[in-house]
Enzyme design. Structure first.
Site, PDB file in Angstrom:
ATOM      1  N   HIS A   1      69.015   7.768  85.349  1.00 38.29           N
ATOM      2  CA  HIS A   1      68.545   6.489  84.824  1.00 38.29           C
ATOM      3  C   HIS A   1      69.492   5.483  84.166  1.00 38.29           C
ATOM      4  O   HIS A   1      70.480   6.137  83.610  1.00 38.29           O
ATOM      5  CB  HIS A   1      67.131   6.463  84.071  1.00 38.29           C
ATOM      6  CG  HIS A   1      66.998   7.044  82.722  1.00 38.29           C
ATOM      7  ND1 HIS A   1      67.534   6.697  81.587  1.00 38.29           N
ATOM      8  CD2 HIS A   1      66.709   8.266  82.369  1.00 38.29           C
ATOM      9  CE1 HIS A   1      67.484   7.458  80.638  1.00 38.29           C
ATOM     10  NE2 HIS A   1      67.015   8.569  81.022  1.00 38.29           N
TER      11      HIS A   1
ATOM     12  N   ASP B   1      69.128   3.250  81.973  1.00 37.97           N
ATOM     13  CA  ASP B   1      68.903   2.664  80.434  1.00 37.97           C
ATOM     14  C   ASP B   1      69.127   3.759  79.432  1.00 37.97           C
ATOM     15  O   ASP B   1      68.902   4.945  79.659  1.00 37.97           O
ATOM     16  CB  ASP B   1      67.539   1.940  80.370  1.00 37.97           C
ATOM     17  CG  ASP B   1      66.184   3.012  80.619  1.00 37.97           C
ATOM     18  OD1 ASP B   1      66.504   4.069  81.669  1.00 37.97           O
ATOM     19  OD2 ASP B   1      65.381   2.999  80.004  1.00 37.97           O
TER      20      ASP B   1
ATOM     21  N   ASP C   1      71.679  10.314  76.945  1.00 38.44           N
ATOM     22  CA  ASP C   1      70.433   9.962  77.758  1.00 38.44           C
ATOM     23  C   ASP C   1      70.407   8.712  78.434  1.00 38.44           C
ATOM     24  O   ASP C   1      70.009   7.915  77.511  1.00 38.44           O
ATOM     25  CB  ASP C   1      69.266  10.477  76.859  1.00 38.44           C
ATOM     26  CG  ASP C   1      67.802  10.158  77.419  1.00 38.44           C
ATOM     27  OD1 ASP C   1      67.925  10.079  78.446  1.00 38.44           O
ATOM     28  OD2 ASP C   1      66.843  10.157  76.637  1.00 38.44           O
TER      29      ASP C   1
ATOM     30  N   GLU D   1      63.626   3.827  82.515  1.00 38.87           N
ATOM     31  CA  GLU D   1      62.874   5.274  82.407  1.00 38.87           C
ATOM     32  C   GLU D   1      62.374   5.174  81.249  1.00 38.87           C
ATOM     33  O   GLU D   1      61.225   5.836  81.099  1.00 38.87           O
ATOM     34  CB  GLU D   1      64.141   6.255  82.716  1.00 38.87           C
ATOM     35  CG  GLU D   1      63.392   7.706  82.983  1.00 38.87           C
ATOM     36  CD  GLU D   1      63.235   8.342  81.619  1.00 38.87           C
ATOM     37  OE1 GLU D   1      62.899   9.720  81.587  1.00 38.87           O
ATOM     38  OE2 GLU D   1      63.786   7.957  80.486  1.00 38.87           O
ATOM     39  N   GLU D   2      62.919   4.790  80.130  1.00 39.51           N
ATOM     40  CA  GLU D   2      62.450   4.838  78.873  1.00 39.51           C
ATOM     41  C   GLU D   2      61.074   3.971  78.712  1.00 39.51           C
ATOM     42  O   GLU D   2      60.503   3.994  77.450  1.00 39.51           O
ATOM     43  CB  GLU D   2      63.485   4.510  77.867  1.00 39.51           C
ATOM     44  CG  GLU D   2      64.829   5.297  78.040  1.00 39.51           C
ATOM     45  CD  GLU D   2      64.364   6.811  77.556  1.00 39.51           C
ATOM     46  OE1 GLU D   2      63.261   7.297  77.206  1.00 39.51           O
ATOM     47  OE2 GLU D   2      65.696   7.627  77.536  1.00 39.51           O
TER      48      GLU D   2
ATOM     49  N   ASP E   1      68.533  14.987  83.178  1.00 43.16           N
ATOM     50  CA  ASP E   1      67.842  14.224  82.015  1.00 43.16           C
ATOM     51  C   ASP E   1      67.586  14.993  80.876  1.00 43.16           C
ATOM     52  O   ASP E   1      66.927  16.318  80.975  1.00 43.16           O
ATOM     53  CB  ASP E   1      66.667  13.675  82.499  1.00 43.16           C
ATOM     54  CG  ASP E   1      66.756  12.358  81.618  1.00 43.16           C
ATOM     55  OD1 ASP E   1      67.016  11.948  80.602  1.00 43.16           O
ATOM     56  OD2 ASP E   1      65.560  11.652  81.885  1.00 43.16           O
TER      57      ASP E   1
ATOM     58  N   HIS F   1      67.335  10.383  71.647  1.00 43.51           N
ATOM     59  CA  HIS F   1      66.431   9.213  70.902  1.00 43.51           C
ATOM     60  C   HIS F   1      66.606   9.124  69.400  1.00 43.51           C
ATOM     61  O   HIS F   1      65.898   8.939  68.673  1.00 43.51           O
ATOM     62  CB  HIS F   1      64.757   9.357  71.147  1.00 43.51           C
ATOM     63  CG  HIS F   1      64.618   9.061  72.722  1.00 43.51           C
ATOM     64  ND1 HIS F   1      63.089   8.874  73.191  1.00 43.51           N
ATOM     65  CD2 HIS F   1      65.137   9.442  73.809  1.00 43.51           C
ATOM     66  CE1 HIS F   1      63.030   8.870  74.505  1.00 43.51           C
ATOM     67  NE2 HIS F   1      64.460   9.211  74.838  1.00 43.51           N
TER      68      HIS F   1
END
Length: 411
Positions: A79, A81, A142, A176-177, A200, A383
């Protein structure tokens, strides 16, 4: 290989591509489109064909097979983002060579440290080269570690003609997030694979083919407003109704009280004023039947709150976000999971199979008939501004990609 991976990784984290869950468009930010265009350029230089960026900034392409043997087409998904956790969208990476096992000063000016006492996982990587952020943002491993992985793997495949492979499809998806929005915009006619892999999150050796079933609920409450001088017996405070509704749920069935394969209902937000209020809930469970029971619990509690506030009005909307990858596994398609364990055995990597308390793009793609398990990038602490990426672990992740392609070619 580590040098090439680092160069690619730094190239891609330099493009701010933080998604924005408050937006309804896909992509939610134009930085993701910019990254897709950069990747299209890089993939074209590597000789991939059928490269296309959709109106939703989903980038797809194909590396054609270099042998005539009938080999199933495989896909790889990453992904575009990075997550929005109220940190800077601009990533300023910091490379620490030959990590000495001590605390890391991420940002001297702001006094931001990554302390071993709080993050003992750092000690596993003593003596290794590690990439950190400067503490003002996430690192972006990520999922840009996966993007670097795939680009280097494809570069190796296109320059080393001795490596045989079938058709390899790639898909780079936005948002994706934000509930896998990009994967849900994929045109699967441009991704005609037998199975696929996401790369991921997760530290060295981690394998995921079991994720949550996930959904959300939005409960809207309309109260009755009145001036305080004449409110008695008239006013119905929607914020208090929202609080009473939240109190109907089992406090032991929340994210902070559960672990492993235990599911939960999360009261994620309450917003309101004197006239109306909204309650947002996340619903998660690995077990499909229990997931459905949790949705029913919400509906039951809506009826209970209606009885407590007969003069208020209530609406409830429940939506499914993604499914459990494990529910898509069959005896016929499990081989793509078996390849992961074989690859790790041949590379000397200890497998660590986890039931993810979350989801991947594969959680949606698997519901579309393409089983899509996940393997590690090698990073830690996603995150957060404590995110870091050991380069030897990223190298192992790239070796996994190449080994999987090799195994698939052998049949």
């Amino acid at each position: 290989m580590q040098t090439r991976l680092l160069e690619r990784f730094l190239r891609y984290v330099a493009v701010p591509s933080q998604s924005d869950p408050q937006q309804t468009s896909v992509p939610t930010t134009m930085g993701q489109r910019q990254l897709a265009e950069l990747l299209q350029e890089d993939l074209s230089k590597l000789g991939l064909i059928d490269l296309e960026i959709s109106e939703f900034s989903v980038l797809t392409g194909r590396l054609p097979a270099n042998i005539a043997k009938d080999i199933p087409a495989v896909g790889f998904v990453a992904h575009l983002d990075t997550v929005n956790v109220n940190l800077s969208p601009v990533v300023k990476p910091k490379l620490v060579r030959d990590y000495d096992g001590n605390d890391i000063c991420l940002n001297g000016e702001q006094g931001i440290y990554l302390r071993v006492s709080e993050h003992p996982e750092l000690l596993k990587y003593k003596g290794q080269d590690i990439v950190f952020s400067d503490g003002t943002s996430v690192l972006g491993a990520d999922n840009k570690a996966a993007i670097a992985n795939l680009l280097v793997a494809l570069e190796i495949l296109t320059t080393d003609k001795e490596r045989e492979h079938g058709d390899i499809y790639v898909a780079f998806v936005p948002d994706e997030e934000c509930g896998l929005r990009g994967a849900k915009k994929m045109d699967f006619s441009k991704f005609p694979v037998a199975f696929a892999y996401t790369i991921d999150c997760c530290e060295l050796g981690e394998i995921v083919y079991e994720t949550f079933n996930a959904g959300n609920a939005v409960i809207k409450i309309k109260g009755v407003s009145a001036h305080p001088m004449s409110a008695k017996g008239v006013m119905v405070n929607p914020i208090l109704a929202a609080m009473d509704f939240a109190d109907l749920f089992d406090r032991s069935q929340t994210p902070e009280c559960t672990e492993g394969q235990e599911g939960y209902i999360w009261v994620k937000g309450i917003q309101g004023n004197q006239s109306e209020a909204t309650v947002n809930l996340d619903i998660r469970d690995h077990d499909k039947e229990k997931y459905e029971e949790r949705k029913q619990t919400i509906l039951t509690n809506v009826e209970k709150i209606k009885a407590l506030y007969p003069r208020a009005s209530f609406s409830c909307e429940i939506n499914d976000t993604y499914g459990n990858i494990a529910d898509a596994v069959t005896g016929d398609n499990r081989k793509c999971i078996d390849y992961i364990y074989t690859a790790m055995a041949e590379l000397g990597i200890e497998p660590k199979t986890i039931a993810m308390r979350g989801g991947t793009d594969g959680s949606y793609i698997s519901t579309q008939g393409i089983l899509t398990p996940n393997y590690f990038t090698g990073g830690h602490n996603f995150h957060s501004n404590c995110e870091f990426l050991p380069l030897p672990a990223l190298e192992k992740s790239c070796q996994m990609t190449l080994k999987l392609i090799e195994l698939i070619a052998k049949g």
